[in-house]
Design a protein around this motif. Sequence first.
Motif, PDB file in Angstrom:
ATOM      1  N   PHE A   1       0.828  -1.205   0.000  1.00 43.72           N
ATOM      2  CA  PHE A   1       0.000   0.000   0.000  1.00 43.72           C
ATOM      3  C   PHE A   1       0.865   1.260   0.000  1.00 43.72           C
ATOM      4  O   PHE A   1       0.532   2.257  -0.645  1.00 43.72           O
ATOM      5  CB  PHE A   1      -0.913  -0.006   1.221  1.00 43.72           C
ATOM      6  N   MET A   2       1.980   1.227   0.729  1.00 44.14           N
ATOM      7  CA  MET A   2       2.835   2.403   0.843  1.00 44.14           C
ATOM      8  C   MET A   2       3.866   2.498  -0.279  1.00 44.14           C
ATOM      9  O   MET A   2       4.566   3.505  -0.382  1.00 44.14           O
ATOM     10  CB  MET A   2       3.566   2.393   2.194  1.00 44.14           C
ATOM     11  N   ASN A   3       3.941   1.495  -1.123  1.00 45.90           N
ATOM     12  CA  ASN A   3       4.945   1.471  -2.177  1.00 45.90           C
ATOM     13  C   ASN A   3       4.446   2.271  -3.377  1.00 45.90           C
ATOM     14  O   ASN A   3       4.063   1.724  -4.408  1.00 45.90           O
ATOM     15  CB  ASN A   3       5.275   0.034  -2.574  1.00 45.90           C
ATOM     16  N   ALA A   4       4.408   3.576  -3.236  1.00 42.87           N
ATOM     17  CA  ALA A   4       3.970   4.469  -4.306  1.00 42.87           C
ATOM     18  C   ALA A   4       5.159   5.304  -4.764  1.00 42.87           C
ATOM     19  O   ALA A   4       5.795   5.993  -3.963  1.00 42.87           O
ATOM     20  CB  ALA A   4       2.844   5.373  -3.817  1.00 42.87           C
ATOM     21  N   GLU A   5       5.474   5.214  -6.055  1.00 42.43           N
ATOM     22  CA  GLU A   5       6.623   5.926  -6.584  1.00 42.43           C
ATOM     23  C   GLU A   5       6.338   7.402  -6.835  1.00 42.43           C
ATOM     24  O   GLU A   5       7.250   8.183  -7.043  1.00 42.43           O
ATOM     25  CB  GLU A   5       7.084   5.263  -7.884  1.00 42.43           C
ATOM     26  N   VAL A   6       5.054   7.792  -6.831  1.00 41.26           N
ATOM     27  CA  VAL A   6       4.686   9.172  -7.101  1.00 41.26           C
ATOM     28  C   VAL A   6       4.705   9.965  -5.800  1.00 41.26           C
ATOM     29  O   VAL A   6       4.121   9.543  -4.794  1.00 41.26           O
ATOM     30  CB  VAL A   6       3.293   9.253  -7.754  1.00 41.26           C
ATOM     31  N   ASN A   7       5.387  11.117  -5.813  1.00 46.78           N
ATOM     32  CA  ASN A   7       5.432  11.998  -4.646  1.00 46.78           C
ATOM     33  C   ASN A   7       4.511  13.182  -4.911  1.00 46.78           C
ATOM     34  O   ASN A   7       4.799  14.032  -5.754  1.00 46.78           O
ATOM     35  CB  ASN A   7       6.864  12.474  -4.396  1.00 46.78           C
ATOM     36  N   PHE A   8       3.396  13.227  -4.199  1.00 50.24           N
ATOM     37  CA  PHE A   8       2.425  14.291  -4.407  1.00 50.24           C
ATOM     38  C   PHE A   8       2.755  15.548  -3.598  1.00 50.24           C
ATOM     39  O   PHE A   8       2.117  16.574  -3.789  1.00 50.24           O
ATOM     40  CB  PHE A   8       1.020  13.802  -4.024  1.00 50.24           C
ATOM     41  N   GLY A   9       3.693  15.472  -2.686  1.00 54.10           N
ATOM     42  CA  GLY A   9       4.050  16.655  -1.901  1.00 54.10           C
ATOM     43  C   GLY A   9       2.947  17.104  -0.959  1.00 54.10           C
ATOM     44  O   GLY A   9       2.785  18.297  -0.716  1.00 54.10           O
ATOM     45  N   ILE A  10       2.206  16.170  -0.412  1.00 52.81           N
ATOM     46  CA  ILE A  10       1.078  16.508   0.460  1.00 52.81           C
ATOM     47  C   ILE A  10       1.598  16.869   1.850  1.00 52.81           C
ATOM     48  O   ILE A  10       2.504  16.218   2.376  1.00 52.81           O
ATOM     49  CB  ILE A  10       0.094  15.318   0.540  1.00 52.81           C
ATOM     50  N   VAL A  11       1.003  17.898   2.427  1.00 54.24           N
ATOM     51  CA  VAL A  11       1.361  18.322   3.774  1.00 54.24           C
ATOM     52  C   VAL A  11       0.188  18.013   4.712  1.00 54.24           C
ATOM     53  O   VAL A  11      -0.875  17.553   4.288  1.00 54.24           O
ATOM     54  CB  VAL A  11       1.721  19.818   3.806  1.00 54.24           C
ATOM     55  N   LEU A  12       0.391  18.281   6.004  1.00 48.67           N
ATOM     56  CA  LEU A  12      -0.601  17.889   6.998  1.00 48.67           C
ATOM     57  C   LEU A  12      -1.940  18.582   6.792  1.00 48.67           C
ATOM     58  O   LEU A  12      -3.007  17.966   6.947  1.00 48.67           O
ATOM     59  CB  LEU A  12      -0.066  18.202   8.404  1.00 48.67           C
ATOM     60  N   SER A  13      -1.911  19.845   6.427  1.00 52.29           N
ATOM     61  CA  SER A  13      -3.173  20.552   6.223  1.00 52.29           C
ATOM     62  C   SER A  13      -3.958  19.985   5.053  1.00 52.29           C
ATOM     63  O   SER A  13      -5.192  19.990   5.066  1.00 52.29           O
ATOM     64  CB  SER A  13      -2.902  22.043   6.003  1.00 52.29           C
ATOM     65  N   ASP A  14      -3.256  19.477   4.019  1.00 59.65           N
ATOM     66  CA  ASP A  14      -3.949  18.843   2.898  1.00 59.65           C
ATOM     67  C   ASP A  14      -4.684  17.591   3.356  1.00 59.65           C
ATOM     68  O   ASP A  14      -5.809  17.329   2.923  1.00 59.65           O
ATOM     69  CB  ASP A  14      -2.950  18.487   1.796  1.00 59.65           C
TER      70      ASP A  14
END
Length: 929
Positions: free
Chosen positions: A305-318
């Motif tokens: 589930f955590m093996n995602a190659e895409v980095n969306f740059g999500i922060v805590l507020s998102d």
Amino acid sequence: MPAMKIASCINGRHLTTRPLAGDDFQIVCILNGAFRITTLLCAIPVWVLIFQVRLSGTERMPGGQPFWCESEEIPDLWALYASPSAELQQNVSDSSFIDDDGLDDATVHQLRSMVIPFSLYLTVSLLYNILDIVLSLAIWNAAAIGTPVEPRGRDRALVSMVWIKLTVLNLLLFTVLGSGIYLTYSGRVYNYGCSSRDKQAVLQYESTIWYGLFSVSMAVYAVELLLWPCTIMNQVGHAIALQGRQTSLFRRLGRFLGDEEDTSCAQCIGCCIQCLRCLSCNRLGGGNIEAKHDLADAAIAFMNFMNAEVNFGIVLSDIYIAFKLVDRKHREMRYKLSKQARKDKKQTEKCEKGECGEESNHSNTNTSSPIDDVNFSVNYADIINRRVLSENDATDMYLLRQGARYSQYAQGVYKEYPRALLQAGLLDGGWGGLYSPWKPGDRDKHSLLSTFRLTEFGFRSTALIYANFTNKVVATPYCILLDEMERTLVVVIRGSVTLEDLVTDLQFTSIELNRVGERVGFDGRGKYGHRGMLTNSKWIYNDIHRQKIVFDILRDDKNNPYRDYNLVITGHSLGGGCAAILAIMFKPRYPNLKCYAFCPPGCTVSMNLATECDDFVTSFVVGNDIIPRMRGENIETLRYDFLETLARIKVSKIAAFRDSRFPCRNKDLEVRNKRILHARNEIPVTEYYQKLVSFRVNRENAFDRISPVETRLNIPGRVIHLIHFGVGDESNNRYVPYYKSRMFREIHVCLDSIQDHSIKTLSRVLPKVVYEYENASTAVSNDGDGNMSVQSENSFGGDISEEPWFVAFSFPRGIFASLTPTLLAIAAVCFSVIGNNLCTLFERRIADMPSSNMSYQEGYEIIDGVSYGLYFYAVQYLDEANEFHITQCNPYPPHVVNDDYVKAARAFSAAALIIGFPIVLALCLTSCM
């Protein structure tokens, strides 16, 4: 999102603002606002003091020195005016404060030496506060530009403002701190403006409230100055630490421990479970768990589930805002389903009375979901078929009555039955013990109904004939009941209670049932089941086989009084899933077997096996229960829905945050959601959305490779879904039972998803539904849906209109409701502050000397008048040398007793200050926060 890049770092990396994105800088503005409020609250009293000195037209310094200096040589002017004596007059004539020569030169020099550092500190601090407030307002407005995934030039504007804050304002802040330190140094050198003869001036001043306010403001400035450098150094250190890290945390941990990556992950999960065990003081068990073996499935699933190659740059507020909006979308869906349930219920009643047409019948038997769900798996087609159960259908009523009865048994096996056996002294081994009151050879001699009866639980014709409460990862507690009224032998399996049960739930790998089928007599090829539930079902099957309970009681013997009894297997949650698998294992031997699974997990058996057991397995699901929705596809769908929600936001994050926090009526949900979110076919193509589309395709391919369609698990048997529709408080909550396809495609993010899984909720709802069906007079009669509600913490509120946020005097409830009390409160505070400190509220002029016995002496000026205040009085006299009047303020002497009028005035002034100041703070800011 993502975090802003404010500078380049080592090896191509950047110094970022993580964990804050550009649109999160309003949080920084709020923090700066708190700093500014604190410093202003500390500075305002000083400015008010200076204002009072200027307003009173005199220096509030007895004897020409600050009030914290020693003043034992100052005469009591009140006593001098009221009853002068020769000794007091002599003291007055000798006192230095009325000496024509004034203060000595050293004291004057010290007073003048304090002016420069004091003025420098006030000027620089005032300038810094003003500039910081202006910059914070600019950052606030810039951060509100664009959407979370579409900056629209927001970051470019914010980066320049951040650099101004880091350079210019921090330099000015450093100057503020330096001037404050210089002020303290000068004060101690020059005795804080007091006479050099006053040895206690430094100690006396630094024990006053003025020095305390100064210290607080200096501490705030110091924290503010150190905050940014610490944040930058943390980012730099993080960037340096990331150099050369190309492996995951679990792989590095595995190298350290000498294990594989999945084994390291399993050990980490096991450590978390052991922490729960310690926190619960071993009440939840957990001592029989072997992490490497028992948690291997959970570790592999977690890493996949955590093996995602895409980095969306999500922060805590998102994460916060996305989950809030997903929850509101789910509320909209639940509200629409409630409305549909109400309409279907009424339509069913009309059809039973022969008042519906062909179109109505068709719409009632096939009701599609009112929400455009996301189907994550492209290889799986799901058609949602619903039909309302009818009170005139014998099969429907039979299932509802059976479910209502056996749900009481499923509830009792948790605590009630073992507690009753313990109190009766019949359970060997405590809570995890065994109850077996008879031997196989004794069955013909004694009636089984002579064993422990469930009379105290409302079942006089039911006896508990066997119970095994052993609880391990491979063993689930269960009991066997003999129900004489229904003529059934009931196997009741307990659900999840301990940490061992949790580990069993986490063993969700699909296992083929071919070997089990060969042993018990059915074809298990190509049919799959939940590994943990299958293991526990086999343990129960083997235990029943060893005890020969079911086989002997239901044996086909004409002398057996129970030979025509039917076998029923039931359970809740984990017990419901085990009951379904155990029923499949017993079905070849007992064709009339029935299974009632209450809220079973959604990953129990494969689709082909779930379809085969439609005739004898019935699953009951209440409302938004999360456990029947726990499937791999649904978890992936929830994640995609979460990520897609960020792409659908069409307003700024702060606007979305405010809108999500503002109460909303259920009927307004659709309008509010459309105002905040784009439709799925109108999502703007941004860099984030392109990453999201690529991520979805990759995850679909990976999920199909890891979990082929034929091995995916589902909820067993036919499903009766109880959908809630309410008309007010909980006592009036009502449910409509539907036949539904066994697929639940969405996981609802709400508190109800946990509450609806409770066996107490189900055992209360099912009898209530049966009662309503048996009493047709309680049918739905209200045609309107205005009172219909969906259980939620935000299911209230009024009509929504655009309102400013964090704006002074925003008048959210009308101009007279906000402006008038605010102005009155401000006036009350101002008058109270001035009245409490002035000594010239009332004046009395005199034309003669205070006493005929007082003779004029050199160095004494004739008193012209006396002024009165609430806490001070003043004596006015003429300075003949300079030819102007001097007003000297002093506190009332201890022997002066004020009358009732003065006490009442003081009380009213204090009340105005205490009441008015909070009102000013509350009403000057908006009430829409």
